[in-house]
Write an enzyme that holds these catalytic residues in place. Structure first.
Site, PDB file in Angstrom:
ATOM      1  N   HIS A 207       0.869  -1.173   0.000  1.00  0.00           N
ATOM      2  CA  HIS A 207       0.000   0.000   0.000  1.00  0.00           C
ATOM      3  C   HIS A 207       0.911   1.229   0.000  1.00  0.00           C
ATOM      4  CE1 HIS A 207      -3.879   1.932   1.635  1.00  0.00           C
ATOM      5  NE2 HIS A 207      -2.999   2.923   1.608  1.00  0.00           N
ATOM      6  N   CYS A 240      -3.283  10.707   4.248  1.00  0.00           N
ATOM      7  CA  CYS A 240      -3.570  10.287   5.611  1.00  0.00           C
ATOM      8  C   CYS A 240      -3.719  11.521   6.488  1.00  0.00           C
ATOM      9  CB  CYS A 240      -2.453   9.390   6.156  1.00  0.00           C
ATOM     10  SG  CYS A 240      -2.724   8.886   7.874  1.00  0.00           S
ATOM     11  N   ASN A 249      -2.625   8.003  -2.688  1.00  0.00           N
ATOM     12  CA  ASN A 249      -2.202   6.639  -2.951  1.00  0.00           C
ATOM     13  C   ASN A 249      -1.764   6.494  -4.401  1.00  0.00           C
ATOM     14  OD1 ASN A 249      -3.276   5.023  -0.442  1.00  0.00           O
ATOM     15  ND2 ASN A 249      -4.910   6.430  -1.008  1.00  0.00           N
TER      16      ASN A 249
END
Length: 299
Positions: A207, A240, A249
């Site tokens: 991730h 985040c 991402n």
């Protein structure tokens, strides 16, 4: 020598990890996003989070979203479930899977969930016990596997230790997060070498965030090591809230294009995902952070 997997499983993070760090959008826009993604061939869509609405107001309507999406039988609709209350809410709203999260760094764990790493693992025990009784699978997220915004570099051995602890709790898969996006292929290789010594490859996912533009090459590094589950976010949305400077991402569209070029099957329609990305970006009034989407648009 590389050892690419024959097929890659994409875990789509956009409706949750993508939108949790973007401006608020309507519930209907979230439902439409998931419905479009469900038609693309994706088989795992993280669709919401049952967390404090005061801390993450973007996820306050997760129950309504999960209730009103058009479900496809071959798609897993998961939700973030950090405690037993959140897990029970997710189950009541028919989430197919749960997800718990901790950090490989003490500083980020304290900032994100206000406890130590060991305390976070203790908190997850009731969630895992209940999920086992219910026959519901739970995924484990591990943040700051390369660097922490508070503690600096994270040792690969520490990542392996906490990843193993999550596996022992009962998580079926551990997603390794470069939360602030500072990783490079060499750092990813070292981290994965340590983790793959203690966890089976088929239970490892990656991730990666794209703060320094390294997410896609880091995905490629993971692929060369046989990792076959990639977390990504449509249009490159996300970040985040508790990691200063973290950007979006890795874009699902870019991962799909990379896999196509490597001859790796995904079963996902790239143009359908790009459409979903453009639609949600119009709602957000931003441009997709995906080079592949921009190239498709310019055709």
């Amino acid at each position: 020598m590389s050892d690419y997997p024959d097929r890659v499983h994409i875990a789509e993070m956009g409706p949750r990890d993508g939108l949790q760090n973007e401006p608020l959008v309507s519930t209907q826009a979230k439902i439409d996003l998931i419905n479009t993604l469900s038609q693309s061939g994706l088989t795992h869509i993280e669709s919401g989070a049952f967390v404090s609405p005061k801390r993450v107001p973007q996820m306050a309507d997760s129950a309504e979203v999960l209730t009103h999406i058009l479900r496809h039988s071959n798609v897993t609709y998961s939700a973030l479930t950090p405690n037993l209350q959140g897990y029970n809410q997710a189950k009541a709203n028919h989430a197919d899977q749960g997800a718990i999260f901790t950090s490989a760094s003490e500083g980020f764990c304290q900032s994100n969930i206000h406890c130590s790493i060991s305390e976070s693992l203790e908190r997850f025990i009731p969630v895992m016990e209940q999920a086992k009784q219910d026959g519901i699978k739970v995924r484990g997220y591990l943040s700051c596997v390369i660097d922490c915004p508070y503690d600096g570099a994270t040792s690969p051995q520490q990542v392996a230790k906490i990843a193993q602890a999550l596996l022992q709790l009962g998580c079926y898969e551990i997603s390794l997060g470069d939360t602030i996006g500072t990783g490079t292929p060499v750092a990813i290789q070292r981290m994965l070498d340590a983790v793959l010594n203690v966890i089976p490859r088929h239970q490892v996912a990656v991730h990666f965030h794209n703060t320094w533009g390294q997410a896609l090459v880091n995905v490629h590094q993971a692929l060369t090591m046989g990792v076959a589950t990639i977390d990504s976010s449509v249009a490159g949305l996300g970040g985040c809230p508790y990691a200063p400077g973290a950007s979006g991402n890795v874009a699902t569209e870019d991962v799909l294009y990379l896999c196509q070029g490597l001859g790796i099957e995904t079963g996902v329609d790239l143009e359908m995902v790009a459409k979903a990305g453009w639609d949600i970006c119009r709602e957000l009034d931003v441009s997709p952070l995906s080079n592949t989407s921009l190239a498709l648009l310019s055709k």
